[in-house]
Design a protein around this motif. Structure first.
Motif, PDB file in Angstrom:
ATOM      1  N   VAL A   1     -19.039  -9.030  40.763  1.00  0.00           N
ATOM      2  CA  VAL A   1     -19.731  -8.956  42.045  1.00  0.00           C
ATOM      3  C   VAL A   1     -18.770  -9.384  43.152  1.00  0.00           C
ATOM      4  CG1 VAL A   1     -22.064  -9.338  41.143  1.00  0.00           C
ATOM      5  CG2 VAL A   1     -20.671 -11.295  41.826  1.00  0.00           C
ATOM      6  N   HIS A   2     -19.057  -8.901  44.348  1.00  0.00           N
ATOM      7  CA  HIS A   2     -18.309  -9.333  45.529  1.00  0.00           C
ATOM      8  C   HIS A   2     -19.144 -10.394  46.247  1.00  0.00           C
ATOM      9  CE1 HIS A   2     -15.664  -9.329  48.947  1.00  0.00           C
ATOM     10  NE2 HIS A   2     -16.743  -9.314  49.704  1.00  0.00           N
ATOM     11  N   VAL A   3     -18.490 -11.479  46.648  1.00  0.00           N
ATOM     12  CA  VAL A   3     -19.163 -12.571  47.329  1.00  0.00           C
ATOM     13  C   VAL A   3     -18.524 -12.757  48.700  1.00  0.00           C
ATOM     14  CG1 VAL A   3     -19.855 -14.996  47.190  1.00  0.00           C
ATOM     15  CG2 VAL A   3     -19.510 -13.677  45.078  1.00  0.00           C
TER      16      VAL A   3
ATOM     17  N   PHE B   1     -29.657 -13.420  38.063  1.00  0.00           N
ATOM     18  CA  PHE B   1     -29.103 -14.612  38.705  1.00  0.00           C
ATOM     19  C   PHE B   1     -27.847 -14.369  39.534  1.00  0.00           C
ATOM     20  CE2 PHE B   1     -31.585 -16.577  35.182  1.00  0.00           C
ATOM     21  CZ  PHE B   1     -32.519 -17.203  35.989  1.00  0.00           C
ATOM     22  N   LEU B   2     -27.023 -13.388  39.168  1.00  0.00           N
ATOM     23  CA  LEU B   2     -25.803 -13.162  39.961  1.00  0.00           C
ATOM     24  C   LEU B   2     -26.095 -12.768  41.408  1.00  0.00           C
ATOM     25  CD1 LEU B   2     -23.259 -11.602  37.451  1.00  0.00           C
ATOM     26  CD2 LEU B   2     -23.209 -13.872  38.497  1.00  0.00           C
ATOM     27  N   PRO B   3     -27.077 -11.907  41.686  1.00  0.00           N
ATOM     28  CA  PRO B   3     -27.397 -11.647  43.101  1.00  0.00           C
ATOM     29  C   PRO B   3     -27.844 -12.915  43.840  1.00  0.00           C
ATOM     30  CG  PRO B   3     -28.285  -9.909  41.736  1.00  0.00           C
ATOM     31  CD  PRO B   3     -27.802 -10.987  40.799  1.00  0.00           C
ATOM     32  N   ARG B   4     -28.523 -13.802  43.150  1.00  0.00           N
ATOM     33  CA  ARG B   4     -28.915 -15.079  43.766  1.00  0.00           C
ATOM     34  C   ARG B   4     -27.682 -15.928  44.073  1.00  0.00           C
ATOM     35  NH1 ARG B   4     -34.108 -17.128  40.193  1.00  0.00           N
ATOM     36  NH2 ARG B   4     -35.448 -15.347  40.596  1.00  0.00           N
ATOM     37  N   LEU B   5     -26.711 -15.910  43.160  1.00  0.00           N
ATOM     38  CA  LEU B   5     -25.453 -16.628  43.390  1.00  0.00           C
ATOM     39  C   LEU B   5     -24.780 -16.082  44.651  1.00  0.00           C
ATOM     40  CD1 LEU B   5     -22.698 -17.327  40.754  1.00  0.00           C
ATOM     41  CD2 LEU B   5     -22.145 -16.476  42.986  1.00  0.00           C
TER      42      LEU B   5
END
Length: 151
Positions: free
Chosen positions: A10-12, A138-142
């Motif tokens: 994912v990109h953050v 959970f990754l989108p929440r991160l």
């Protein structure tokens, strides 16, 4: 499908330093992953707990930090049988690799050790699928939490 290695990327929109804090510090983990989290220290060998609550029931999962290389990598072992110390062969290894990008951080999550647990095929497949669903939730929440921390 082999059900051996689970990978996500994912990109953050936050610096690697911020993302490292978000994946390794209990006060941030509580915001995107578990209902509660504790960790002795952000250091190899440190132990902690993750707690998920569902009404009156709680699921508690112990974890042991394996690798800490701020702000590039954080890894831990989890999903062990009660009373066992997490090690290769009896646990899953989760690794967050962080790489700076033009506008933030590329986070690569890898979870391994499913086959090494020695589960029967049906149990292996269900555990793998359960973790797939979990990381996809959970990754989108991160990502969202890290963006608020960065702001």
């Amino acid at each position: 499908m082999e059900f051996g290695t689970l990978e996500r990327q994912v990109h953050v929109e936050a610096s690697p330093e911020v993302v490292f804090e978000v994946v390794s510090r209990p006060e941030h983990i509580r915001e995107w992953w578990s209902d509660d989290a504790s960790l002795d220290a952000v250091a190899p060998g440190a132990v902690g707990e993750l707690v998920w609550r569902d009404g009156v029931d709680s699921q508690v999962e112990s974890f042991t930090v394996v690798d800490v290389d701020p702000p590039r990598r954080f890894s831990f072992r989890w999903v062990t049988s009660e009373g066992e110390t997490a090690k290769e062969g009896n646990s899953l290894l989760v690794t967050f690799d962080l790489e700076p990008s033009a506008t933030g951080t590329t986070l690569r999550l890898t979870e391994t050790g499913f086959r090494e647990k020695g589960w029967e095929v049906a149990v292996l497949e269900e555990a793998y699928r359960d973790h797939e669903r979990g990381w996809d939730l959970f990754l989108p929440r991160l990502v969202a939490h890290a963006a608020t921390v960065a702001a």
